[in-house]
Write a protein that holds these residues in place. Structure first.
Motif, PDB file in Angstrom:
ATOM      1  N   LYS A  13      21.148  32.974  52.228  1.00  0.00           N
ATOM      2  CA  LYS A  13      20.488  33.764  53.572  1.00  0.00           C
ATOM      3  C   LYS A  13      21.139  33.049  54.622  1.00  0.00           C
ATOM      4  O   LYS A  13      21.266  33.761  55.541  1.00  0.00           O
ATOM      5  N   THR A  14      21.458  31.724  54.666  1.00  0.00           N
ATOM      6  CA  THR A  14      21.934  31.094  55.825  1.00  0.00           C
ATOM      7  C   THR A  14      23.503  31.699  56.024  1.00  0.00           C
ATOM      8  O   THR A  14      23.717  31.883  57.327  1.00  0.00           O
ATOM      9  N   GLY A  15      24.168  31.871  55.142  1.00  0.00           N
ATOM     10  CA  GLY A  15      25.595  32.281  55.317  1.00  0.00           C
ATOM     11  C   GLY A  15      25.421  33.816  55.629  1.00  0.00           C
ATOM     12  O   GLY A  15      26.268  34.124  56.472  1.00  0.00           O
ATOM     13  N   GLY A  45      30.123  21.504  51.645  1.00  0.00           N
ATOM     14  CA  GLY A  45      29.103  21.615  50.881  1.00  0.00           C
ATOM     15  C   GLY A  45      28.438  23.114  50.410  1.00  0.00           C
ATOM     16  O   GLY A  45      29.066  23.950  50.855  1.00  0.00           O
ATOM     17  N   ALA A  46      27.519  22.890  50.139  1.00  0.00           N
ATOM     18  CA  ALA A  46      26.876  24.051  49.559  1.00  0.00           C
ATOM     19  C   ALA A  46      26.720  25.325  50.710  1.00  0.00           C
ATOM     20  O   ALA A  46      26.876  26.447  50.582  1.00  0.00           O
ATOM     21  N   GLN A  47      26.166  24.615  51.720  1.00  0.00           N
ATOM     22  CA  GLN A  47      25.973  25.599  53.083  1.00  0.00           C
ATOM     23  C   GLN A  47      27.247  26.024  53.462  1.00  0.00           C
ATOM     24  O   GLN A  47      27.872  27.326  53.963  1.00  0.00           O
ATOM     25  N   ALA A  48      28.526  25.265  53.393  1.00  0.00           N
ATOM     26  CA  ALA A  48      29.973  25.682  53.926  1.00  0.00           C
ATOM     27  C   ALA A  48      30.248  26.721  52.987  1.00  0.00           C
ATOM     28  O   ALA A  48      30.980  27.863  53.283  1.00  0.00           O
ATOM     29  N   THR A  54      27.931  21.235  58.538  1.00  0.00           N
ATOM     30  CA  THR A  54      27.707  19.684  58.529  1.00  0.00           C
ATOM     31  C   THR A  54      26.343  19.270  58.993  1.00  0.00           C
ATOM     32  O   THR A  54      25.586  20.005  59.426  1.00  0.00           O
ATOM     33  N   ASN A  55      26.091  17.883  58.573  1.00  0.00           N
ATOM     34  CA  ASN A  55      25.143  17.339  59.026  1.00  0.00           C
ATOM     35  C   ASN A  55      25.287  16.287  60.329  1.00  0.00           C
ATOM     36  O   ASN A  55      24.711  15.198  60.383  1.00  0.00           O
ATOM     37  N   MET A  80      26.118  26.019  62.254  1.00  0.00           N
ATOM     38  CA  MET A  80      25.004  25.948  61.606  1.00  0.00           C
ATOM     39  C   MET A  80      24.131  24.836  61.332  1.00  0.00           C
ATOM     40  O   MET A  80      23.153  24.876  60.747  1.00  0.00           O
ATOM     41  N   GLY A  81      24.803  23.639  61.678  1.00  0.00           N
ATOM     42  CA  GLY A  81      24.164  22.275  61.588  1.00  0.00           C
ATOM     43  C   GLY A  81      23.392  21.791  62.751  1.00  0.00           C
ATOM     44  O   GLY A  81      23.500  20.810  62.993  1.00  0.00           O
TER      45      GLY A  81
END
Length: 333
Positions: A110-112, A136-139, A200-201, A221-222
């Protein structure tokens, strides 16, 4: 007195079986269109705890035309040193509960999708080169969704750990039509890129804004804490700046807050919310040399839109477990 309602409980594994990255994009775009036309949504509220260290976060949205409303809540850290995501979905007309979702597998998708909607609204139509900072997973979610809205020929990925970026490149080469390559620096990824995604964070900028090509689009998105800033002040200053929600910019959009502290922008630099662009109430890109930024800190817009899509699919496919919900009137009987 009202009778019990029922809601559909969906596990993370069930959700993973119901939809892939491309399936999230249209519902999330529609959610942002509704927001642009006035649908209510509030930025995240986050409570931090020192001992045990962790945070509890929640945010809300009502999407009347989608027919759903809800709030995403997650706990991260604390003694378990992990995170768990819970999403209740209610009927936007009756207020009845529809579903309760374990949001683990849907979270990067959903973020992607929100990132993809930002790219579709703001990036050049002829964009072919994608840079991604993070592995990571978000990327992964961002890249797979981005590939549904633009025909990328090449993707360059950078993250600090060589093994991670090389593993990411190998996996994405299998998943995408584009050629995916790991590169040795963020500058190597960003230079020449039409679209840049940061996932990223990081607490400090992950690339130099002077490296951005004219006409580039950036999705960051971080950016959900005032002290986290993936983008430097140069990038913010050069760009047409579009957040997911205007009200969260001075609350937790760390890159924009830092650029204001440096004196290079003020709140007038906020061009429009993404929903306003999607709904046609504000311009997106107006010329091929314009640099654009979508600041995606996370909202319940994409979460509720995705949750309703998953609920509808699960209902059609008879997936999930019905659980009872007692009405509040019973407590007052």
């Amino acid at each position: 007195m009202s009778t019990d309602a029922t809601a559909l409980f969906l596990t993370s594994d069930e959700i993973a079986s119901l939809a892939g990255p491309a399936d999230y994009v249209d519902p999330v775009r529609e959610g942002y269109r509704e927001r642009g036309d006035g649908a209510p949504a509030e930025p995240r509220t986050t409570l931090f705890n020192d001992d045990p260290a962790g945070m509890l976060t929640g945010y809300l949205a009502i999407l009347p035309e989608t027919g759903a409303m809800g709030g995403y809540t997650y706990a991260a850290g604390f003694g378990g040193r992990d995170a768990h995501f819970a999403l209740p979905i209610f009927d936007a007309e009756s207020g009845d509960p529809l579903a309760l979702l374990d949001g683990a597998s849907m979270n990067p998708l959903k973020t992607g999708a929100a990132g993809a909607v930002g790219i579709d609204a703001l990036a050049r139509r002829d964009a072919t080169d994608l840079a991604v900072i993070g592995s990571g997973a978000q990327a992964r979610g961002q890249v797979r969704a981005a590939a549904t809205v633009r025909d990328f020929d090449r993707v360059e990925v950078y993250s600090p750990t060589q093994a991670h970026r090389e593993s990411f490149a190998a996996e994405m080469n299998e998943a995408l039509d584009a050629t995916v390559a790991a590169v040795a620096s963020s500058a190597a990824a960003v230079e020449g890129a039409d679209v840049v995604v940061t996932a990223t964070n990081a607490s400090e900028p992950v690339f130099d804004g002077d490296v951005l090509e004219a006409g580039a689009h950036v999705t960051a998105m971080g950016q959900y804490h005032p002290e986290k800033r993936e983008l430097d002040a140069t990038t913010i200053e050069r760009a047409t700046y579009v957040p997911d929600l205007r009200d969260r910019v001075t609350q937790d959009a760390g890159s924009f807050i830092h650029a204001m502290e440096e004196g290079v922008v003020d709140e007038a630099h906020i061009h429009a919310e993404l929903g306003e662009v999607v709904a046609g109430h504000a311009d997106g890109r107006t010329n091929p040399d314009e640099i654009t930024v979508f600041d995606s800190g996370g909202t319940a817009i994409e979460t509720v839109a995705a949750g309703k899509m998953l609920y509808d699919r699960a209902s059609d496919e008879e997936v999930g477990e019905e659980i009872p919900f007692a009405p509040a009137s019973r407590a007052m009987d």
